[in-house]
Design a protein around this motif. Structure first.
Motif, PDB file in Angstrom:
ATOM      1  N   GLY A 265      28.386  46.938  40.837  1.00  0.00           N
ATOM      2  CA  GLY A 265      27.802  47.472  42.061  1.00  0.00           C
ATOM      3  C   GLY A 265      28.846  47.782  43.117  1.00  0.00           C
ATOM      4  O   GLY A 265      30.051  47.582  42.894  1.00  0.00           O
ATOM      5  N   VAL A 266      28.392  48.259  44.274  1.00  0.00           N
ATOM      6  CA  VAL A 266      29.328  48.687  45.315  1.00  0.00           C
ATOM      7  C   VAL A 266      30.083  47.537  45.956  1.00  0.00           C
ATOM      8  O   VAL A 266      31.073  47.755  46.648  1.00  0.00           O
ATOM      9  CB  VAL A 266      28.643  49.549  46.408  1.00  0.00           C
ATOM     10  N   SER A 267      29.659  46.319  45.717  1.00  0.00           N
ATOM     11  CA  SER A 267      30.389  45.166  46.250  1.00  0.00           C
ATOM     12  C   SER A 267      31.536  44.743  45.325  1.00  0.00           C
ATOM     13  O   SER A 267      32.202  43.744  45.586  1.00  0.00           O
ATOM     14  CB  SER A 267      29.433  43.995  46.479  1.00  0.00           C
ATOM     15  N   ALA A 268      31.780  45.504  44.289  1.00  0.00           N
ATOM     16  CA  ALA A 268      32.859  45.192  43.340  1.00  0.00           C
ATOM     17  C   ALA A 268      34.187  45.028  44.075  1.00  0.00           C
ATOM     18  O   ALA A 268      34.492  45.781  44.994  1.00  0.00           O
ATOM     19  CB  ALA A 268      32.970  46.309  42.307  1.00  0.00           C
ATOM     20  N   PRO A 269      34.994  44.048  43.674  1.00  0.00           N
ATOM     21  CA  PRO A 269      36.274  43.834  44.357  1.00  0.00           C
ATOM     22  C   PRO A 269      37.294  44.937  44.050  1.00  0.00           C
ATOM     23  O   PRO A 269      37.402  45.400  42.919  1.00  0.00           O
ATOM     24  CB  PRO A 269      36.755  42.481  43.815  1.00  0.00           C
ATOM     25  N   THR A 270      38.008  45.335  45.089  1.00  0.00           N
ATOM     26  CA  THR A 270      39.041  46.365  44.913  1.00  0.00           C
ATOM     27  C   THR A 270      40.138  45.884  43.964  1.00  0.00           C
ATOM     28  O   THR A 270      40.739  46.703  43.274  1.00  0.00           O
ATOM     29  CB  THR A 270      39.653  46.780  46.263  1.00  0.00           C
ATOM     30  N   ALA A 271      40.365  44.577  43.912  1.00  0.00           N
ATOM     31  CA  ALA A 271      41.384  44.041  42.999  1.00  0.00           C
ATOM     32  C   ALA A 271      41.023  44.374  41.553  1.00  0.00           C
ATOM     33  O   ALA A 271      41.900  44.724  40.746  1.00  0.00           O
ATOM     34  CB  ALA A 271      41.533  42.533  43.186  1.00  0.00           C
ATOM     35  N   ARG A 272      39.752  44.287  41.223  1.00  0.00           N
ATOM     36  CA  ARG A 272      39.298  44.600  39.851  1.00  0.00           C
ATOM     37  C   ARG A 272      39.461  46.088  39.557  1.00  0.00           C
ATOM     38  O   ARG A 272      39.857  46.473  38.460  1.00  0.00           O
ATOM     39  CB  ARG A 272      37.835  44.166  39.695  1.00  0.00           C
TER      40      ARG A 272
ATOM     41  N   ALA B 224      42.667  50.201  36.764  1.00  0.00           N
ATOM     42  CA  ALA B 224      43.437  51.449  36.861  1.00  0.00           C
ATOM     43  C   ALA B 224      44.903  51.241  36.496  1.00  0.00           C
ATOM     44  O   ALA B 224      45.656  52.213  36.357  1.00  0.00           O
ATOM     45  CB  ALA B 224      43.333  52.018  38.267  1.00  0.00           C
ATOM     46  N   GLY B 225      45.324  49.990  36.363  1.00  0.00           N
ATOM     47  CA  GLY B 225      46.706  49.695  35.997  1.00  0.00           C
ATOM     48  C   GLY B 225      47.682  49.802  37.159  1.00  0.00           C
ATOM     49  O   GLY B 225      48.858  50.107  36.951  1.00  0.00           O
ATOM     50  N   VAL B 226      47.186  49.535  38.373  1.00  0.00           N
ATOM     51  CA  VAL B 226      48.050  49.584  39.556  1.00  0.00           C
ATOM     52  C   VAL B 226      47.842  48.313  40.381  1.00  0.00           C
ATOM     53  O   VAL B 226      46.863  47.600  40.196  1.00  0.00           O
ATOM     54  CB  VAL B 226      47.765  50.829  40.439  1.00  0.00           C
ATOM     55  N   ALA B 227      48.748  48.073  41.298  1.00  0.00           N
ATOM     56  CA  ALA B 227      48.604  46.950  42.221  1.00  0.00           C
ATOM     57  C   ALA B 227      47.507  47.269  43.232  1.00  0.00           C
ATOM     58  O   ALA B 227      47.268  48.439  43.547  1.00  0.00           O
ATOM     59  CB  ALA B 227      49.926  46.700  42.936  1.00  0.00           C
ATOM     60  N   GLU B 228      46.865  46.216  43.748  1.00  0.00           N
ATOM     61  CA  GLU B 228      45.788  46.448  44.696  1.00  0.00           C
ATOM     62  C   GLU B 228      46.282  47.207  45.926  1.00  0.00           C
ATOM     63  O   GLU B 228      45.586  48.060  46.457  1.00  0.00           O
ATOM     64  CB  GLU B 228      45.134  45.134  45.119  1.00  0.00           C
ATOM     65  N   GLY B 229      47.505  46.932  46.366  1.00  0.00           N
ATOM     66  CA  GLY B 229      48.063  47.647  47.512  1.00  0.00           C
ATOM     67  C   GLY B 229      48.181  49.133  47.257  1.00  0.00           C
ATOM     68  O   GLY B 229      48.045  49.949  48.178  1.00  0.00           O
ATOM     69  N   THR B 230      48.409  49.505  46.006  1.00  0.00           N
ATOM     70  CA  THR B 230      48.508  50.922  45.648  1.00  0.00           C
ATOM     71  C   THR B 230      47.173  51.629  45.885  1.00  0.00           C
ATOM     72  O   THR B 230      47.140  52.772  46.321  1.00  0.00           O
ATOM     73  CB  THR B 230      48.953  51.076  44.178  1.00  0.00           C
TER      74      THR B 230
ATOM     75  N   ALA C 165      37.085  52.891  39.429  1.00  0.00           N
ATOM     76  CA  ALA C 165      36.044  52.558  40.398  1.00  0.00           C
ATOM     77  C   ALA C 165      34.661  52.843  39.827  1.00  0.00           C
ATOM     78  O   ALA C 165      33.732  52.038  39.994  1.00  0.00           O
ATOM     79  CB  ALA C 165      36.266  53.331  41.700  1.00  0.00           C
ATOM     80  N   ALA C 166      34.509  53.969  39.151  1.00  0.00           N
ATOM     81  CA  ALA C 166      33.210  54.295  38.548  1.00  0.00           C
ATOM     82  C   ALA C 166      32.811  53.230  37.529  1.00  0.00           C
ATOM     83  O   ALA C 166      31.653  52.781  37.515  1.00  0.00           O
ATOM     84  CB  ALA C 166      33.251  55.677  37.899  1.00  0.00           C
ATOM     85  N   GLN C 167      33.744  52.810  36.698  1.00  0.00           N
ATOM     86  CA  GLN C 167      33.439  51.800  35.683  1.00  0.00           C
ATOM     87  C   GLN C 167      33.070  50.460  36.313  1.00  0.00           C
ATOM     88  O   GLN C 167      32.092  49.828  35.914  1.00  0.00           O
ATOM     89  CB  GLN C 167      34.631  51.611  34.746  1.00  0.00           C
ATOM     90  N   VAL C 168      33.854  50.036  37.286  1.00  0.00           N
ATOM     91  CA  VAL C 168      33.621  48.731  37.902  1.00  0.00           C
ATOM     92  C   VAL C 168      32.338  48.739  38.733  1.00  0.00           C
ATOM     93  O   VAL C 168      31.561  47.780  38.701  1.00  0.00           O
ATOM     94  CB  VAL C 168      34.852  48.297  38.732  1.00  0.00           C
TER      95      VAL C 168
END
Length: 190
Positions: free
Chosen positions: A25-32, A37-43, A17-20
Motif C-alpha cells: 500500500g501507499v504507506s510502504a517504506p521508502t527504504a523497501r 530498486a538496488g539503490v540507497a534510500e538517499g538516492t 515503487a509500483a511493486q512495493v
C-alpha cells in the motif's frame, strides 16, 4: 557537485515503487522501495524530494503507460460502442499483463496523497476518451452521467473482470465480453 541523474535509476525506482505499493500500500517504506530498486534510500530522495512526490510521479507514469496502450490505433471513425470496446479491451490487456502496476494504480487512485493537480494532469492524458464520453452524451448515445462517473463505472467493472480473468485465464474472452456488456448497459441509452 551533484551527480547527474540517471533515467534508468529513476525508472527502476518507479518500477520498484509500483511493486512495493501493490504489496504494502501507499504507506510502504521508502527504504523497501530503494532496496528493491538496488539503490540507497538517499538516492531515492535525489530523484524524488518527498515520498508524496514519488507517489504522484508514479501515478502519472502509470496513467501515461495505460494511455499509451489504450490510444494507439484508437478507432476514431467507428461507432461509440466500438470505440468504448477498444478502450475496454486495451485496459484489460494492460491490467492483466501488469498486475502489480494495476494494483498500485488502484491504491494510488483512492489515496489522499495524490494531489488534485496530479489527478487533473492524469485526466488530460485521456482527453480523447473524455471527449468521446461528452460528445456521445450530447448526441444522446450515452446516458447523461458525468464523464468521471462513467469512467468510474468502467474502472470498477474492469477491475472485477480482470480479477476473474486472472483466476480463470481460459475464460478471458467470456469475462471480457460479459464485463463490457455490463459496462455498456450501464452507460448507453436504451
Amino acid at each position: 557537485m551533484a551527480r547527474p541523474r540517471s533515467e534508468d535509476k529513476r525508472n527502476a525506482l518507479l518500477t520498484a515503487a509500483a511493486q512495493v505499493i501493490a504489496e504494502l500500500g501507499v504507506s510502504a517504506p521508502t527504504a523497501r522501495i530503494a532496496q528493491l530498486a538496488g539503490v540507497a534510500e538517499g538516492t531515492l530522495f535525489t530523484y524524488f524530494r518527498t515520498k508524496d512526490e514519488l507517489l504522484n510521479e508514479l501515478y502519472l507514469a502509470l496513467k501515461a503507460e495505460l494511455r499509451d496502450v489504450m490510444l494507439p490505433n484508437y478507432p476514431k471513425a467507428e461507432s461509440v460502442k466500438n470505440r468504448a470496446r477498444h478502450a475496454w479491451r486495451k485496459y484489460l490487456e494492460w491490467g492483466v499483463s501488469n498486475p502489480d502496476k494495476r494494483k498500485a494504480m488502484t491504491q494510488l487512485a483512492v489515496s489522499d496523497r495524490i494531489y488534485e493537480r496530479t489527478r487533473a494532469e492524469a485526466l488530460e492524458a485521456f482527453a480523447e476518451v473524455d471527449a468521446l464520453l461528452r460528445e456521445s452524451t450530447a448526441h444522446g448515445a450515452l446516458r447523461d452521467h458525468p464523464p468521471a462517473f462513467a469512467a468510474a463505472i468502467m474502472g470498477s467493472l474492469a477491475e472485477t473482470t480482470m480479477d476473474f480473468i486472472a483466476r480463470e485465464p481460459k475464460r478471458a474472452e467470456r469475462y471480457s465480453a460479459a464485463g463490457f456488456e455490463a459496462f455498456w448497459n450501464a452507460v448507453a441509452r436504451a
